[in-house]
Scaffold this motif. Structure first.
Motif, short mmCIF file in Angstrom:
data_model
loop_
_atom_site.label_atom_id
_atom_site.label_comp_id
_atom_site.label_asym_id
_atom_site.label_seq_id
_atom_site.Cartn_x
_atom_site.Cartn_y
_atom_site.Cartn_z
N GLY A 156 0.80 -1.20 0.00
CA GLY A 156 0.00 0.00 0.00
C GLY A 156 0.84 1.26 0.00
N TYR A 157 1.99 1.22 0.70
CA TYR A 157 2.87 2.38 0.72
C TYR A 157 3.35 2.75 -0.69
CZ TYR A 157 3.36 1.54 5.77
OH TYR A 157 3.13 1.36 7.10
N ILE A 158 3.56 1.73 -1.54
CA ILE A 158 4.14 1.97 -2.86
C ILE A 158 3.34 3.00 -3.63
CG2 ILE A 158 4.51 0.91 -5.12
CD1 ILE A 158 5.35 -1.61 -3.72
N GLY A 164 2.72 10.64 -4.47
CA GLY A 164 3.23 11.82 -3.77
C GLY A 164 4.51 12.35 -4.40
N ALA A 165 5.43 11.45 -4.76
CA ALA A 165 6.67 11.88 -5.39
C ALA A 165 6.41 12.54 -6.73
CB ALA A 165 7.61 10.68 -5.55
N ALA A 166 5.53 11.94 -7.52
CA ALA A 166 5.23 12.49 -8.85
C ALA A 166 4.57 13.87 -8.74
CB ALA A 166 4.34 11.53 -9.61
N SER A 231 5.75 -9.18 -4.02
CA SER A 231 4.54 -8.36 -4.08
C SER A 231 4.86 -6.87 -3.98
CB SER A 231 3.58 -8.76 -2.95
OG SER A 231 4.15 -8.47 -1.68
N VAL A 232 6.02 -6.54 -3.42
CA VAL A 232 6.46 -5.17 -3.34
C VAL A 232 7.25 -4.77 -4.58
CG1 VAL A 232 7.90 -3.55 -2.03
CG2 VAL A 232 6.50 -5.24 -0.83
N LEU A 292 9.50 1.98 -3.35
CA LEU A 292 9.87 0.59 -3.07
C LEU A 292 10.81 0.46 -1.87
CD1 LEU A 292 10.50 -0.66 -6.72
CD2 LEU A 292 8.52 -1.16 -5.28
N ALA A 293 11.79 1.36 -1.77
CA ALA A 293 12.84 1.18 -0.77
C ALA A 293 12.89 2.28 0.28
CB ALA A 293 14.20 1.11 -1.48
#
Length: 372
Positions: A156-158, A164-166, A231-232, A292-293
């Motif tokens: 879900g964080y992905i 948000g970054a975009a 899955s991530v 992702l990281a």
């Protein structure tokens, strides 16, 4: 010969006179004789160095599968990859480490490419994902997802981090584009710094008011590649692939932008469009890697500077070198973090700062790799 042709050739000669001799090969497609050490390096040496970098990266990837709280010989790693036995515990350990290693390769390559391209677009030697508000936008989006929507999984964080970054990067570019001069390097840096400060302030307001959100967010904020599975990793692959293709095709554009907007326009480039397309690739790479990281620092900042010692200022070489050496740094930092405090681990985001900061200071003191 028409008057327009004569004028065009005269204009080309005038523009050529404005380009320093050591940089003329950047836009010509070939080295300019013996005028530049960088030109001779780009003609022969970098190819061998790039092959050596690929070999080092392959060795680090193998070490990432073998080293950890449970160390394994490389022969066992090879056997687990080619003749997997479900009943063998060592084979299961190797396969459990594969997503982590793949994520290190993908996130490291994305951060290296994005950092190099960002320095070229912004013409700022200190540019990294923070200058366009990428880390701040991703962090605020993740906090919002946890606080408002109750997101608790990395999957879900992905999506929240990527969006948000975009959005943050687009807002920075739009703000910097306002005015007569467009998105100049100084305006990009100022807009990115201002937006980052504002977004982090909003994020801290939410974290202070919710202990549960702070507890969930803390793990992602540190930055690392441990604990991730397929899955991530898999949802980010399309964005990483598209972003990498876009950025790798901008080498000649970045070379022209490095000479200044006026000369780039004289060489036939549409500067606004070129910056916009490159920024799109940067957003895809930074957003995906951060999602992702987590916000891993110093990789996109240090690697392009180190690469310039081998390649000179030619982005046609800087970009592929950054694609290879950045994941090498991230995997190396992750491997060190696994064994430095056994039986625990130090997240890769912390180790890259510990490893990258002294290297960057050394590069600055050398005074050669920090120029654009």
């Amino acid at each position: 010969m028409t008057k327009s042709t004569t004028a065009a050739r005269a204009e080309g000669r005038d523009l050529g006179a404005l380009v320093p001799p050591e940089r003329r090969y950047l836009t010509s497609g070939r080295p300019s004789g013996g005028h530049s050490r960088s030109g001779s390096r780009a003609r022969g040496g970098p190819a061998a160095w790039l092959l050596a970098a690929v070999v080092v990266l392959a060795l680090l990837a193998a070490a990432s599968l073998a080293i950890g709280a449970r160390g394994l010989p490389l022969a066992t790693v090879w056997q687990a990859l080619t003749q997997f036995d479900t009943a063998n515990g060592d084979h299961a350990v190797v396969h459990a480490r594969i997503p982590r290693t793949v994520l290190g390769l993908l996130a490291g390559g994305a951060l290296g490419l994005a950092g190099a391209a960002m320095q070229g677009v912004a013409r700022n030697p200190l540019a990294d994902p923070g200058i366009m508000g990428v880390n701040a936008g991703a962090a605020l989006a993740v906090v919002t997802g946890i606080y408002v929507f109750g997101v608790s999984s990395l999957t879900g964080y992905i999506w929240f981090a990527f969006v948000g970054a975009a959005v943050a990067a687009v807002v920075v570019y739009v703000i910097a584009s306002l005015g007569r001069d467009g998105a100049t390097p100084v305006k990009l840096a100022l807009a990115g710094a201002a937006l980052s400060a504002g977004l982090f302030s909003l994020m801290n307001i939410i974290l202070v008011s919710s202990q549960d959100t702070l507890d969930r967010f803390r793990f992602w904020q540190v930055g690392g590649i441990a604990g991730r599975d397929w899955s991530v990793v898999l949802p980010g692959l399309p964005f990483l692939a598209v972003g990498a293709i876009i950025v790798l095709c901008t080498g000649r554009i970045l070379n022209s932008l490095a000479l200044g907007d006026d000369i780039a326009r004289g060489l036939g480039h549409r500067v606004g469009l070129a910056r916009g397309v490159t920024a799109l690739g940067i957003v895809l790479l930074c957003g995906s890697a951060t999602a992702l990281a987590g916000p891993i620092g110093f990789v996109g900042l240090v690697i392009p500077h180190a690469v310039r010692f081998l390649t000179g200022p030619d982005y046609r070489w800087i970009l592929p070198f950054s694609l290879v050496l950045a994941p090498a740094l991230l995997l190396g930092a992750d491997i060190i973090g696994r064994v430095v405090l056994l039986p625990g681990e130090v997240p890769a985001g912390i180790m890259t700062a510990l490893v990258g900061a002294p290297v960057f200071v050394w590069l600055i003191r050398r005074g050669k790799g920090v120029g654009l």
